[in-house]
Design an enzyme around this catalytic site. Structure first.
Site, PDB file in Angstrom:
ATOM      1  N   ASN A   9       0.869  -1.184   0.000  1.00  0.00           N
ATOM      2  CA  ASN A   9       0.000   0.000   0.000  1.00  0.00           C
ATOM      3  C   ASN A   9       0.907   1.236   0.000  1.00  0.00           C
ATOM      4  OD1 ASN A   9      -1.832   2.022   0.473  1.00  0.00           O
ATOM      5  ND2 ASN A   9      -2.376   1.363   2.547  1.00  0.00           N
ATOM      6  N   TRP A  10       1.015   1.864  -1.162  1.00  0.00           N
ATOM      7  CA  TRP A  10       1.943   2.995  -1.273  1.00  0.00           C
ATOM      8  C   TRP A  10       1.379   4.299  -0.727  1.00  0.00           C
ATOM      9  CZ3 TRP A  10       3.836   1.801  -6.964  1.00  0.00           C
ATOM     10  CH2 TRP A  10       4.686   0.695  -6.914  1.00  0.00           C
ATOM     11  N   LYS A  11       0.108   4.273  -0.379  1.00  0.00           N
ATOM     12  CA  LYS A  11      -0.540   5.488   0.168  1.00  0.00           C
ATOM     13  C   LYS A  11      -0.294   6.670  -0.777  1.00  0.00           C
ATOM     14  CE  LYS A  11      -0.250   3.374   4.659  1.00  0.00           C
ATOM     15  NZ  LYS A  11      -0.218   3.517   6.114  1.00  0.00           N
ATOM     16  N   HIS A  94      -9.671   1.234   5.011  1.00  0.00           N
ATOM     17  CA  HIS A  94      -8.382   1.426   5.684  1.00  0.00           C
ATOM     18  C   HIS A  94      -8.579   2.395   6.850  1.00  0.00           C
ATOM     19  CE1 HIS A  94      -4.283   2.725   6.448  1.00  0.00           C
ATOM     20  NE2 HIS A  94      -3.901   1.602   5.864  1.00  0.00           N
ATOM     21  N   GLU A  96      -6.933   4.813   7.872  1.00  0.00           N
ATOM     22  CA  GLU A  96      -6.748   6.241   7.552  1.00  0.00           C
ATOM     23  C   GLU A  96      -8.017   6.812   6.916  1.00  0.00           C
ATOM     24  OE1 GLU A  96      -3.059   5.712   5.436  1.00  0.00           O
ATOM     25  OE2 GLU A  96      -2.107   5.210   7.338  1.00  0.00           O
ATOM     26  N   GLU A 166      -5.589  -4.684  10.684  1.00  0.00           N
ATOM     27  CA  GLU A 166      -4.570  -3.656  10.872  1.00  0.00           C
ATOM     28  C   GLU A 166      -4.867  -2.867  12.149  1.00  0.00           C
ATOM     29  OE1 GLU A 166      -2.625  -2.723   6.808  1.00  0.00           O
ATOM     30  OE2 GLU A 166      -4.237  -1.292   7.162  1.00  0.00           O
ATOM     31  N   GLY A 172       2.246   2.490  10.797  1.00  0.00           N
ATOM     32  CA  GLY A 172       3.183   3.594  10.623  1.00  0.00           C
ATOM     33  C   GLY A 172       3.867   4.035  11.909  1.00  0.00           C
ATOM     34  N   SER A 212       3.283  -1.845  10.440  1.00  0.00           N
ATOM     35  CA  SER A 212       4.732  -1.869  10.639  1.00  0.00           C
ATOM     36  C   SER A 212       5.378  -3.215  10.294  1.00  0.00           C
ATOM     37  CB  SER A 212       5.099  -1.435  12.063  1.00  0.00           C
ATOM     38  OG  SER A 212       4.625  -0.116  12.307  1.00  0.00           O
ATOM     39  N   GLY A 233       2.833  -1.002   4.331  1.00  0.00           N
ATOM     40  CA  GLY A 233       2.865   0.411   3.959  1.00  0.00           C
ATOM     41  C   GLY A 233       4.291   0.874   3.769  1.00  0.00           C
ATOM     42  N   GLY A 234       4.859   1.497   4.792  1.00  0.00           N
ATOM     43  CA  GLY A 234       6.188   2.106   4.715  1.00  0.00           C
ATOM     44  C   GLY A 234       7.262   1.229   4.082  1.00  0.00           C
TER      45      GLY A 234
HETATM   46  P1  PGA Z   1       2.690   0.488   7.682  1.00  0.00           P
HETATM   47  O1  PGA Z   1       1.229   0.665   7.007  1.00  0.00           O
HETATM   48  O2  PGA Z   1       3.248  -0.793   7.149  1.00  0.00           O
HETATM   49  O3  PGA Z   1       3.455   1.700   7.241  1.00  0.00           O
HETATM   50  O4  PGA Z   1       2.467   0.437   9.147  1.00  0.00           O
HETATM   51  C1  PGA Z   1       0.380  -0.425   6.819  1.00  0.00           C
HETATM   52  C2  PGA Z   1      -0.934   0.031   6.239  1.00  0.00           C
HETATM   53  O5  PGA Z   1      -1.377   1.135   6.589  1.00  0.00           O
HETATM   54  O6  PGA Z   1      -1.538  -0.677   5.414  1.00  0.00           O
END
Ligand code: PGA
Length: 248
Positions: A9-11, A94, A96, A166, A172, A212, A233-234
């Protein structure tokens, strides 16, 4: 046995050129990987990345969609448009989106329904906040998110869904849930889906963990019975780090 599935997930990251470069490297690296891989670039890079990934084991996902099929919704993108751009999957719910954009279970459910109707496979996200975990509400929250978010989804359709657990406090933050904590949440999730649709269906639904995930913690997580993959994500933004996760 569910084949391990790793999703990136590149956001809100990467230009079209950066995304294309990543996709070209990934296409070479993952040509014979024998694992399911999904990339979720930002909207602007979907079509370009999809074109590069054609014929590779990497599938394309969008990070969000609107619930309506079309119409006067300035700034929004429909499920049909995502299919047109080459997507097979879409991330829905998600945390967010839930927290920053105030999406609730009812709205998320509308999106899941429309995604399935449009032949997009939802990567449906659930997870508790730190406050909810500390007040021992984790399982109530997960049950509510699953029951309401997957309301009116038939047993036939649920087979096309992927669940991503999640925990909000792990996203994050560098603070990963332990494999045991995740396993408990995943087996609970499978039980809730099993109560709705039967164990035969529930046992075959991929449940991913996100929060994470990195090259160091992925294998511990993947050793658990009910952890079928990761939503990253990251650590998915860098090809070397993502490749290590994929090859856990
Ligand atoms: P993260 O994000 O790996 O940066 O914690 C995961 C996600 O939000 O899908």
């Amino acid at each position: 046995m569910i084949k391990p599935l790793i999703a990136a997930n590149w956001k809100m990251n990467k230009t079209i050129a950066e995304a294309e470069d990543f996709a070209m490297q990934a296409k070479k690296k993952f040509a014979a990987i024998g694992r399911d891989i999904i990339f979720a670039p930002p909207y602007t890079a979907l079509y370009a990345v999809g074109k590069i990934l054609k014929g590779s084991p990497v599938h394309l996902a969008a990070q969000n969609m609107h619930w309506a099929e079309k119409g006067a919704f300035t700034g929004e993108v429909s499920a049909a448009m995502l299919v047109d751009a080459g997507c097979d999957y879409v991330i829905i719910g998600h945390s967010e989106r839930r927290t920053i954009f105030s999406e609730d279970n009812r709205l998320i459910n509308q999106k899941v329904v429309v995604a399935l109707k449009s032949n997009l496979k939802p990567i449906f996200c659930i997870g508790e906040t730190l406050e909810e975990r500390e007040s021992e509400k984790t399982f109530d929250i997960l049950r509510q998110q699953l029951q309401q978010g997957l309301n009116n989804i038939s047993s036939d359709d649920i087979r096309h869904c992927i669940i991503a657990y999640e925990p909000v406090w792990a996203i994050g933050t560098g603070r990963t849930a332990t494999p045991e904590q995740v396993e408990k949440a995943h087996s609970f999730t499978r039980k809730v889906i099993g109560n709705l649709h039967g164990a035969a269906i529930s046992d075959n639904i991929p449940i991913l963990y996100g929060g994470s995930v990195n090259p160091e913690n992925v294998s511990g997580l993947m050793s658990q019975r009910n952890i079928n993959g990761a939503l990253v994500g990251g650590a998915s933004l860098d090809i070397e780090s993502f490749a290590k996760i994929v090859g856990f």
